[in-house]
Design a protein around this motif. Structure first.
Motif, PDB file in Angstrom:
ATOM      1  N   PRO A   1       0.818  -1.222   0.000  1.00  0.00           N
ATOM      2  CA  PRO A   1       0.000   0.000   0.000  1.00  0.00           C
ATOM      3  C   PRO A   1       0.848   1.267   0.000  1.00  0.00           C
ATOM      4  CG  PRO A   1      -0.922  -1.609   1.517  1.00  0.00           C
ATOM      5  CD  PRO A   1       0.389  -2.159   1.063  1.00  0.00           C
ATOM      6  N   TRP A   2       2.012   1.232   0.646  1.00  0.00           N
ATOM      7  CA  TRP A   2       2.900   2.399   0.614  1.00  0.00           C
ATOM      8  C   TRP A   2       3.484   2.601  -0.781  1.00  0.00           C
ATOM      9  CZ3 TRP A   2       2.478   5.850   4.148  1.00  0.00           C
ATOM     10  CH2 TRP A   2       2.146   5.496   5.452  1.00  0.00           C
ATOM     11  N   VAL A   3       3.736   1.501  -1.478  1.00  0.00           N
ATOM     12  CA  VAL A   3       4.200   1.615  -2.860  1.00  0.00           C
ATOM     13  C   VAL A   3       3.152   2.332  -3.705  1.00  0.00           C
ATOM     14  CG1 VAL A   3       4.809   0.336  -4.955  1.00  0.00           C
ATOM     15  CG2 VAL A   3       5.687  -0.426  -2.733  1.00  0.00           C
ATOM     16  N   VAL A   4       1.892   1.962  -3.511  1.00  0.00           N
ATOM     17  CA  VAL A   4       0.803   2.611  -4.251  1.00  0.00           C
ATOM     18  C   VAL A   4       0.759   4.099  -3.913  1.00  0.00           C
ATOM     19  CG1 VAL A   4      -1.692   2.694  -4.603  1.00  0.00           C
ATOM     20  CG2 VAL A   4      -0.527   0.481  -4.397  1.00  0.00           C
ATOM     21  N   VAL A   5       0.915   4.437  -2.637  1.00  0.00           N
ATOM     22  CA  VAL A   5       0.973   5.847  -2.235  1.00  0.00           C
ATOM     23  C   VAL A   5       2.117   6.554  -2.945  1.00  0.00           C
ATOM     24  CG1 VAL A   5       1.416   7.417  -0.306  1.00  0.00           C
ATOM     25  CG2 VAL A   5      -0.125   5.479  -0.001  1.00  0.00           C
ATOM     26  N   GLY A   6       3.275   5.877  -3.020  1.00  0.00           N
ATOM     27  CA  GLY A   6       4.434   6.475  -3.665  1.00  0.00           C
ATOM     28  C   GLY A   6       4.256   6.697  -5.153  1.00  0.00           C
ATOM     29  N   ILE A   7       3.360   5.948  -5.771  1.00  0.00           N
ATOM     30  CA  ILE A   7       3.076   6.133  -7.195  1.00  0.00           C
ATOM     31  C   ILE A   7       2.057   7.243  -7.411  1.00  0.00           C
ATOM     32  CG2 ILE A   7       2.122   5.039  -9.265  1.00  0.00           C
ATOM     33  CD1 ILE A   7       3.141   2.358  -8.127  1.00  0.00           C
ATOM     34  N   LEU A   8       0.992   7.209  -6.629  1.00  0.00           N
ATOM     35  CA  LEU A   8      -0.142   8.108  -6.879  1.00  0.00           C
ATOM     36  C   LEU A   8       0.022   9.492  -6.262  1.00  0.00           C
ATOM     37  CD1 LEU A   8      -3.148   5.643  -6.418  1.00  0.00           C
ATOM     38  CD2 LEU A   8      -1.956   6.298  -8.518  1.00  0.00           C
ATOM     39  N   ALA A   9       0.628   9.593  -5.094  1.00  0.00           N
ATOM     40  CA  ALA A   9       0.726  10.893  -4.417  1.00  0.00           C
ATOM     41  C   ALA A   9       1.512  11.926  -5.231  1.00  0.00           C
ATOM     42  CB  ALA A   9       1.337  10.715  -3.027  1.00  0.00           C
ATOM     43  N   PRO A  10       2.676  11.565  -5.806  1.00  0.00           N
ATOM     44  CA  PRO A  10       3.371  12.567  -6.625  1.00  0.00           C
ATOM     45  C   PRO A  10       2.573  12.984  -7.855  1.00  0.00           C
ATOM     46  CG  PRO A  10       4.873  10.801  -5.997  1.00  0.00           C
ATOM     47  CD  PRO A  10       3.489  10.349  -5.628  1.00  0.00           C
ATOM     48  N   LEU A  11       1.845  12.048  -8.448  1.00  0.00           N
ATOM     49  CA  LEU A  11       1.035  12.391  -9.619  1.00  0.00           C
ATOM     50  C   LEU A  11      -0.093  13.344  -9.238  1.00  0.00           C
ATOM     51  CD1 LEU A  11       0.794   8.874 -11.314  1.00  0.00           C
ATOM     52  CD2 LEU A  11       2.362  10.733 -11.850  1.00  0.00           C
ATOM     53  N   LEU A  12      -0.747  13.071  -8.109  1.00  0.00           N
ATOM     54  CA  LEU A  12      -1.802  13.969  -7.635  1.00  0.00           C
ATOM     55  C   LEU A  12      -1.215  15.335  -7.287  1.00  0.00           C
ATOM     56  CD1 LEU A  12      -4.708  14.482  -6.757  1.00  0.00           C
ATOM     57  CD2 LEU A  12      -4.126  13.511  -4.510  1.00  0.00           C
ATOM     58  N   GLY A  13      -0.048  15.336  -6.645  1.00  0.00           N
ATOM     59  CA  GLY A  13       0.613  16.600  -6.315  1.00  0.00           C
ATOM     60  C   GLY A  13       0.965  17.394  -7.546  1.00  0.00           C
ATOM     61  N   ALA A  14       1.396  16.705  -8.594  1.00  0.00           N
ATOM     62  CA  ALA A  14       1.746  17.386  -9.846  1.00  0.00           C
ATOM     63  C   ALA A  14       0.515  18.057 -10.451  1.00  0.00           C
ATOM     64  CB  ALA A  14       2.342  16.389 -10.831  1.00  0.00           C
ATOM     65  N   VAL A  15      -0.620  17.367 -10.392  1.00  0.00           N
ATOM     66  CA  VAL A  15      -1.862  17.954 -10.921  1.00  0.00           C
ATOM     67  C   VAL A  15      -2.230  19.205 -10.138  1.00  0.00           C
ATOM     68  CG1 VAL A  15      -4.333  17.582 -11.230  1.00  0.00           C
ATOM     69  CG2 VAL A  15      -2.714  15.764 -11.831  1.00  0.00           C
TER      70      VAL A  15
END
Length: 262
Positions: A104-118
């Motif tokens: 689940p932390w790996v998933v956070v590491g993938i999605l959080a930067p993408l959401l932050g970029a948006v």
């Protein structure tokens, strides 16, 4: 103390941070600054050397191949810097395959930067920052000549070269060294700023103005990604989590970029 990477699942980062004398903090800052400067200079120095060698061998006009070779060597040099420092100053650097509780932390590491970029892009657009400007990296510039081949190679590199090398240097060594003297919050912040600075040269190679608003937004996105990865490392005590998250996040962005030009 052994200098090889720790793979024992019982190996964890220190549970707490205790204040240290000023001299120790200054030494840590000096070491971290030197590592970050070396990491930042690796790309231009290696690229310059590869370019001179390519010219000498009569391949100076093959910019795509030159960029691919220089980029790979520059990235590998980051791992070399990290491992060389760790031989001099051993640090805990647990690396293991993420287990079921860590995915689940790996998933956070993938999605959080993408959401932050948006969010950053939307905020910049609302403020008019970078309007009419583009931030083109070296990958974006050279991929235009042969998108399928170049992006395919870039995806493989992101997974198996870029992510491991950058995580060894930035989260493993720099963050680990700063953490000893300043604690995790300061270590994550300073390391993430250095992580962003290490990517400036890529936009210079891509032909972008490094002082433009568009590049500033792109670098801010990278810094944010560094913060997310730094937090993941502290939360899991496993560099393998940040390597996998970093590699998959970059590969996803590159895959979208490839799809956009097809």
């Amino acid at each position: 103390m052994a200098t090889s990477l720790q793979t024992d699942t019982t190996t964890r980062l220190p549970d707490r941070f205790a204040g240290t004398p000023l001299a120790s903090r200054l030494r840590a800052l000096g070491a971290a600054a030197a590592l970050l400067v070396l990491g930042t200079l690796a790309a231009p120095l290696v690229s310059g050397g590869v370019g001179l060698l390519a010219d000498a061998l009569g391949h100076g006009d093959d910019l795509v191949r030159t960029y691919a070779v220089s980029g790979t060597l520059a990235t590998l040099s980051l791992a070399a810097i990290a491992l060389a420092y760790r031989r001099v100053r051993p640090l805990p650097m647990p690396v293991r395959v993420p287990d079921g509780r860590e995915w689940p932390w790996v998933v956070v590491g993938i999605l959080a930067p993408l959401l932050g970029a948006v969010v950053l892009q939307l905020g910049a657009a609302a403020l008019g920052v970078g309007a009419g400007e583009t931030a083109t990296s070296g990958i974006g510039r050279f991929a235009a000549t042969n998108p399928v081949l170049f992006y395919s190679l870039a995806i493989l590199s992101a997974l198996f070269v870029v992510a491991p090398a950058e995580e060894l240097l930035y989260r493993g060594v720099v963050q680990g060294r700063l953490r000893e003297e300043f604690g995790p919050a300061v270590a994550i912040g300073l390391t993430s700023l250095g992580f962003g600075a290490g990517h400036v040269f890529s936009y210079v190679v891509g032909g972008s103005d490094p002082l433009s608003g568009a590049v500033a937004i792109a670098l801010a996105t990278i810094v944010l990604g560094g913060v997310v990865l730094g937090v993941l490392y502290e939360r899991t005590g496993n560099l393998g989590v940040t390597i996998v998250a970093h590699g998959l996040s970059n590969a996803l962005v590159l895959t979208v970029s490839l799809a956009a030009v097809l």
